[in-house]
Design a protein around this motif. Structure first.
Motif, short mmCIF file in Angstrom:
data_model
loop_
_atom_site.label_atom_id
_atom_site.label_comp_id
_atom_site.label_asym_id
_atom_site.label_seq_id
_atom_site.Cartn_x
_atom_site.Cartn_y
_atom_site.Cartn_z
N TYR A 119 -4.72 -0.92 -2.81
CA TYR A 119 -5.33 0.09 -1.95
C TYR A 119 -4.29 0.59 -0.96
CZ TYR A 119 -9.81 -1.37 -3.86
OH TYR A 119 -10.85 -1.64 -4.71
N TYR A 120 -4.29 1.89 -0.73
CA TYR A 120 -3.39 2.47 0.26
C TYR A 120 -3.96 3.81 0.71
CZ TYR A 120 -1.49 5.28 -3.67
OH TYR A 120 -1.34 6.13 -4.74
N VAL A 121 -3.33 4.46 1.67
CA VAL A 121 -3.89 5.67 2.26
C VAL A 121 -2.89 6.82 2.18
CG1 VAL A 121 -5.28 4.29 3.86
CG2 VAL A 121 -3.09 5.24 4.63
N ASP A 122 -3.43 8.03 2.28
CA ASP A 122 -2.63 9.24 2.51
C ASP A 122 -3.07 9.75 3.88
OD1 ASP A 122 -1.18 11.56 2.43
OD2 ASP A 122 -1.84 12.17 0.44
N VAL A 123 -2.25 9.50 4.90
CA VAL A 123 -2.69 9.59 6.29
C VAL A 123 -3.25 10.96 6.65
CG1 VAL A 123 -1.96 9.39 8.69
CG2 VAL A 123 -1.07 7.78 6.99
N TYR A 124 -2.47 12.01 6.47
CA TYR A 124 -2.86 13.31 7.03
C TYR A 124 -3.90 14.05 6.20
CZ TYR A 124 0.64 12.58 10.58
OH TYR A 124 1.34 12.06 11.64
N THR A 125 -4.15 13.60 4.99
CA THR A 125 -5.25 14.18 4.21
C THR A 125 -6.52 13.33 4.31
OG1 THR A 125 -4.62 13.00 2.19
CG2 THR A 125 -3.60 15.15 2.55
N ASN A 126 -6.40 12.16 4.94
CA ASN A 126 -7.51 11.22 5.08
C ASN A 126 -8.09 10.79 3.73
OD1 ASN A 126 -9.09 9.55 6.73
ND2 ASN A 126 -10.79 10.98 6.72
N ASP A 127 -7.20 10.63 2.76
CA ASP A 127 -7.58 10.06 1.47
C ASP A 127 -7.26 8.57 1.45
OD1 ASP A 127 -8.37 12.49 0.39
OD2 ASP A 127 -6.41 12.90 -0.50
N VAL A 128 -8.15 7.78 0.85
CA VAL A 128 -7.83 6.40 0.53
C VAL A 128 -7.66 6.33 -0.99
CG1 VAL A 128 -8.91 5.35 2.53
CG2 VAL A 128 -10.30 5.79 0.52
N HIS A 129 -6.68 5.53 -1.41
CA HIS A 129 -6.32 5.45 -2.83
C HIS A 129 -6.56 4.05 -3.36
CE1 HIS A 129 -3.93 9.25 -3.56
NE2 HIS A 129 -4.12 9.30 -2.25
N ARG A 130 -6.86 4.01 -4.66
CA ARG A 130 -6.96 2.74 -5.37
C ARG A 130 -6.15 2.86 -6.65
NH1 ARG A 130 -12.82 0.81 -7.18
NH2 ARG A 130 -12.60 2.65 -8.50
N TYR A 131 -5.05 2.11 -6.70
CA TYR A 131 -4.23 2.08 -7.91
C TYR A 131 -4.58 0.83 -8.71
CZ TYR A 131 -0.28 1.23 -10.99
OH TYR A 131 0.49 0.96 -12.09
N ASN A 132 -5.07 1.03 -9.93
CA ASN A 132 -5.43 -0.07 -10.81
C ASN A 132 -4.21 -0.43 -11.66
OD1 ASN A 132 -6.37 -1.58 -13.12
ND2 ASN A 132 -8.46 -0.95 -12.59
N ALA A 133 -3.64 -1.60 -11.40
CA ALA A 133 -2.41 -1.98 -12.10
C ALA A 133 -2.64 -2.32 -13.56
CB ALA A 133 -1.77 -3.18 -11.39
N VAL A 134 -3.89 -2.58 -13.94
CA VAL A 134 -4.21 -2.90 -15.33
C VAL A 134 -4.29 -1.62 -16.16
CG1 VAL A 134 -5.88 -3.96 -16.87
CG2 VAL A 134 -5.42 -5.00 -14.64
N THR A 135 -4.99 -0.61 -15.64
CA THR A 135 -5.18 0.64 -16.39
C THR A 135 -4.14 1.71 -16.04
OG1 THR A 135 -6.64 1.60 -14.71
CG2 THR A 135 -7.65 0.19 -16.39
N GLY A 136 -3.48 1.55 -14.90
CA GLY A 136 -2.54 2.57 -14.44
C GLY A 136 -3.20 3.75 -13.76
N GLU A 137 -4.52 3.70 -13.57
CA GLU A 137 -5.24 4.81 -12.95
C GLU A 137 -5.09 4.75 -11.43
OE1 GLU A 137 -9.78 6.63 -12.49
OE2 GLU A 137 -9.45 4.64 -13.36
N ASP A 138 -4.80 5.90 -10.83
CA ASP A 138 -4.76 6.02 -9.38
C ASP A 138 -5.87 6.98 -8.96
OD1 ASP A 138 -3.02 5.49 -6.82
OD2 ASP A 138 -3.49 7.62 -6.77
N SER A 139 -6.92 6.45 -8.34
CA SER A 139 -8.05 7.27 -7.91
C SER A 139 -8.02 7.41 -6.40
CB SER A 139 -9.37 6.67 -8.38
OG SER A 139 -9.52 5.34 -7.92
N ARG A 140 -8.67 8.47 -5.91
CA ARG A 140 -8.68 8.70 -4.47
C ARG A 140 -10.07 9.04 -4.00
NH1 ARG A 140 -4.92 13.73 -3.29
NH2 ARG A 140 -3.86 13.07 -5.19
N LEU A 141 -10.30 8.77 -2.72
CA LEU A 141 -11.58 9.06 -2.09
C LEU A 141 -11.28 9.71 -0.75
CD1 LEU A 141 -14.71 8.59 -2.14
CD2 LEU A 141 -14.26 6.40 -1.01
N ASN A 142 -11.81 10.91 -0.52
CA ASN A 142 -11.58 11.59 0.75
C ASN A 142 -12.68 11.23 1.74
OD1 ASN A 142 -12.08 14.29 2.54
ND2 ASN A 142 -9.92 13.94 2.12
N LEU A 143 -12.26 10.89 2.96
CA LEU A 143 -13.19 10.42 3.97
C LEU A 143 -13.43 11.44 5.09
CD1 LEU A 143 -12.04 6.69 4.31
CD2 LEU A 143 -13.81 7.67 2.84
#
Length: 300
Positions: free
Chosen positions: A28-52
């Motif tokens: 899990y990590y963030v994109d500060v100025y867009t207020n997105d939180v990210h979830r990178y799945n190391a098994v599937t390689g998918e990087d999903s984001r959620l805007n707050l």
């Protein structure tokens, strides 16, 4: 041992605050100025984001009771779940003139968080307003305690394996500090400097940003504007290893992977992105020959 650096995701403006969740093998990590939180799945390689929404996120850390604790500008909120995206207020930490920056949870489940002046992300070391930041902890009931008030940019932190020492970065003066740490009381004392990035001991290093500690007790410090992560010996303050990246603004790092031997590193993109096409990437470094530890989760 020779390391290998690869880009595993590339969709951030200002990547920060990586946290590895071993139960899901997700970062899990963030994109500060867009207020997105990210979830990178190391098994599937998918990087999903959620805007707050419109406020700025700087950390996302799983909670022991489910969901996540997230910063939003000067507030602490609870993200109910990744799927719901619902946030509720948990604690007000500072006035809106400042923002909360980097944070981490200690072994007792308390959240520690640094703050700084509300800038635009373009770090001017010589002209940044000094001593407007602080260091706090947020307890499991939402109560807030200030520990330091003479900080300029409160940044990366971590603890020794026996929880007797807390490490903490103040970026603008370039200080990596150590404190005696009382985990029962949640208290720090006896501040001293481990490393001074303004000295000649760490050439071309930028400023100290995020930090993590390996199982040998050595510090891994992200060098913003330095394009590297350095491994420091906290006993001597000397750099004992350097990992260079293909962009200058390296923001933070944490260990992950099945055996905590992968180092995940976040970065930010400058306005002249065409000159540094890898800026804003999430990197994974393998083959370091060291390992990290399981990250703590928030007990609130």
């Amino acid at each position: 041992m020779s390391e290998k650096i690869e880009v595993v995701a590339k969709n951030c403006n200002f990547g920060e605050g990586p946290h590895w969740e071993d139960t899901t093998q997700c970062l899990y990590y963030v994109d500060v100025y867009t207020n997105d939180v990210h979830r990178y799945n190391a098994v599937t390689g998918e990087d999903s984001r959620l805007n707050l929404g419109e406020s700025m996120a700087s950390i996302i850390i799983p909670r022991q009771n489910g969901g996540f604790v997230v910063t939003q500008k000067s507030d602490i909120v609870i993200l109910d779940s990744w799927d719901s995206g619902k946030v509720t207020s948990f604690a007000k930490v500072e006035a809106d003139a400042n923002i909360l920056n980097d944070g981490k949870v200690d072994a007792s489940g308390r959240l520690w968080i640094g703050s700084c002046f509300f800038g635009d992300g373009d770090l001017d070391v010589d002209n940044w307003p000094k001593y407007q930041g602080s260091l706090y902890n947020v307890d499991t009931d939402g109560s807030v305690k200030k520990h330091l008030s003479d900080i300029t940019i409160g940044n990366g932190m971590d603890w020794s394996d026996d929880n007797s020492v807390m490490y903490f970065n103040d970026s603008i003066p370039g200080q990596v500090y150590a404190f005696d740490f009382d985990i029962t009381a949640g208290a720090i004392s006896n501040r001293r400097t481990v490393a001074n990035f303004r000295s000649t001991e760490i050439p071309d290093k930028g400023v100290p940003d995020g930090m993590t500690v390996d199982t040998d007790g050595k510090l891994w410090v992200a060098c913003f504007e330095g394009g590297k992560v350095v491994r420091l010996d906290p006993e001597t303050g000397k750099v004992i290893r350097t990992v260079k990246f293909p962009c200058e603004r390296i923001t933070s790092c944490c260990f992950g992977g099945k055996d905590f031997t992968d180092l995940y590193v976040t970065s930010t993109a400058p306005p002249q992105l065409e000159k540094t096409p890898f800026a804003g990437s999430l990197f994974k470094v393998t083959g370091l020959g060291v390992r990290g530890r399981k990250a703590n989760t928030f007990a609130g």
